[in-house]
Design a protein around this motif. Structure first.
Motif, PDB file in Angstrom:
ATOM      1  N   GLY A 247      42.551  32.871  42.561  1.00  0.00           N
ATOM      2  CA  GLY A 247      42.045  32.710  43.434  1.00  0.00           C
ATOM      3  C   GLY A 247      42.375  34.046  44.829  1.00  0.00           C
ATOM      4  N   GLY A 248      40.905  33.767  45.191  1.00  0.00           N
ATOM      5  CA  GLY A 248      40.563  34.806  46.259  1.00  0.00           C
ATOM      6  C   GLY A 248      41.114  36.620  45.607  1.00  0.00           C
ATOM      7  N   ILE A 249      41.308  36.812  44.842  1.00  0.00           N
ATOM      8  CA  ILE A 249      41.162  38.004  43.750  1.00  0.00           C
ATOM      9  C   ILE A 249      40.784  38.950  44.732  1.00  0.00           C
TER      10      ILE A 249
ATOM     11  N   ARG B  70      32.837  27.423  33.256  1.00  0.00           N
ATOM     12  CA  ARG B  70      33.323  27.159  34.263  1.00  0.00           C
ATOM     13  C   ARG B  70      32.081  26.411  35.113  1.00  0.00           C
TER      14      ARG B  70
ATOM     15  N   ALA C 139      42.545  37.201  37.123  1.00  0.00           N
ATOM     16  CA  ALA C 139      41.151  35.832  36.831  1.00  0.00           C
ATOM     17  C   ALA C 139      39.966  35.894  38.186  1.00  0.00           C
TER      18      ALA C 139
ATOM     19  N   SER D 110      40.412  30.943  48.432  1.00  0.00           N
ATOM     20  CA  SER D 110      39.391  30.813  47.349  1.00  0.00           C
ATOM     21  C   SER D 110      38.140  30.845  48.136  1.00  0.00           C
TER      22      SER D 110
END
Ligand SMILES: Cc1ncc(COP(=O)(O)OP(=O)(O)O)c(N)n1
Ligand SMILES: Cc1nc(C(=O)O)sc1CCOP(=O)(O)O
Ligand SMILES: [Mg+2]
Length: 215
Positions: free
Chosen positions: A168-170, A43, A187, A139
């Protein structure tokens, strides 16, 4: 290489702030692969096409050596140029149908579904290989991402056969609840790739993978 429908585990996503040059990018991705990362997404939102083709090609070679699925964020042309296994597309990116025509039936195409079962139904009907929901937690990488409720994973698990990705914010602390709610893939950007040393990245990747070995 495993096919996507059987995959469960850690889905790493590169980040230009955390991986500002080729050496850091390769070091950190190598460390995550060593720790068992299942899928890597490249990305890069820059307009430096020479850099993006160079880095994506190197990463695809690295992933091919280890059997790691390699996907490109947004850019179907870049996926074609570097020989990636597929793409991840958001709601404002190229349409799934168009990407499928260009990449073919074997390509892996994942779709962002935000907080919406309707977006997921449409993606599933159009032949998405996985659907991604998020963000589940605040995130650091994408602070403006739309929040999604945890029960969405349980609901999607009931309805869809294709793999479900959470994003997201994992972190390693909040990940178990996502796995228990049905997330096939986690992810992660910051919690995986923020460490400066490869050993820590490898250990963190192994921590994520262990969540799937406990089930
Ligand atoms: C696995 C995964 N899920 C969601 C996203 C977000 O994609 P998108 O909505 O297209 O936003 P950008 O990443 O393009 O800013 C993702 N990249 N990967
Ligand atoms: C690229 C992206 N998409 C999101 C979405 O909610 O669609 S959240 C996100 C960033 C994820 O990074 P981190 O693990 O550092 O929070
Ligand atoms: Mg996108």
């Amino acid at each position: 290489m495993s096919s996507i429908e059987t995959l469960r585990g850690l889905y790493g996503i590169t980040d230009t702030a955390l991986m500002p040059d080729d050496d850091t990018l390769i070091m950190k991705v190598t460390a995550a692969i060593e720790g068992g990362m299942t899928i890597l997404q490249y990305r890069d939102k820059s307009h430096d096409d020479e850099k993006r083709v160079r880095q994506a090609t190197r990463l695809r070679e690295l992933c091919d050596q280890s059997g790691t699925l390699f996907l490109i964020n947004d850019d179907v042309d870049l996926a074609l140029a570097c020989g990636a296994h597929g793409v991840h597309l958001g709601q404002s990116d190229e349409a799934l149908i168009s990407a499928r025509e260009r990449l073919g039936g074997q390509a892996i195409i994942g779709i962002t579904c935000e907080d919406s079962m309707e977006l997921a139904r449409r993606a599933n009907d159009q032949g998405a290989d996985y659907i991604a929901f998020g963000r589940f937690f605040p995130s650091l990488t994408k602070p403006d991402a739309r929040p999604a409720p945890l029960y969405l994973l349980d609901e999607a698990r009931e309805e869809f056969e294709i793999p479900i990705v959470a994003i997201g914010g994992i972190t390693r602390d909040n990940a178990p609840q996502l796995v228990n709610s049905g997330a096939d893939m986690l992810a992660v950007v910051n919690d995986l790739f923020s460490p400066q040393d490869s050993e820590t990245i490898t250990l963190r990747a192994r921590d994520y993978l262990s969540l799937y070995h406990q089930r």
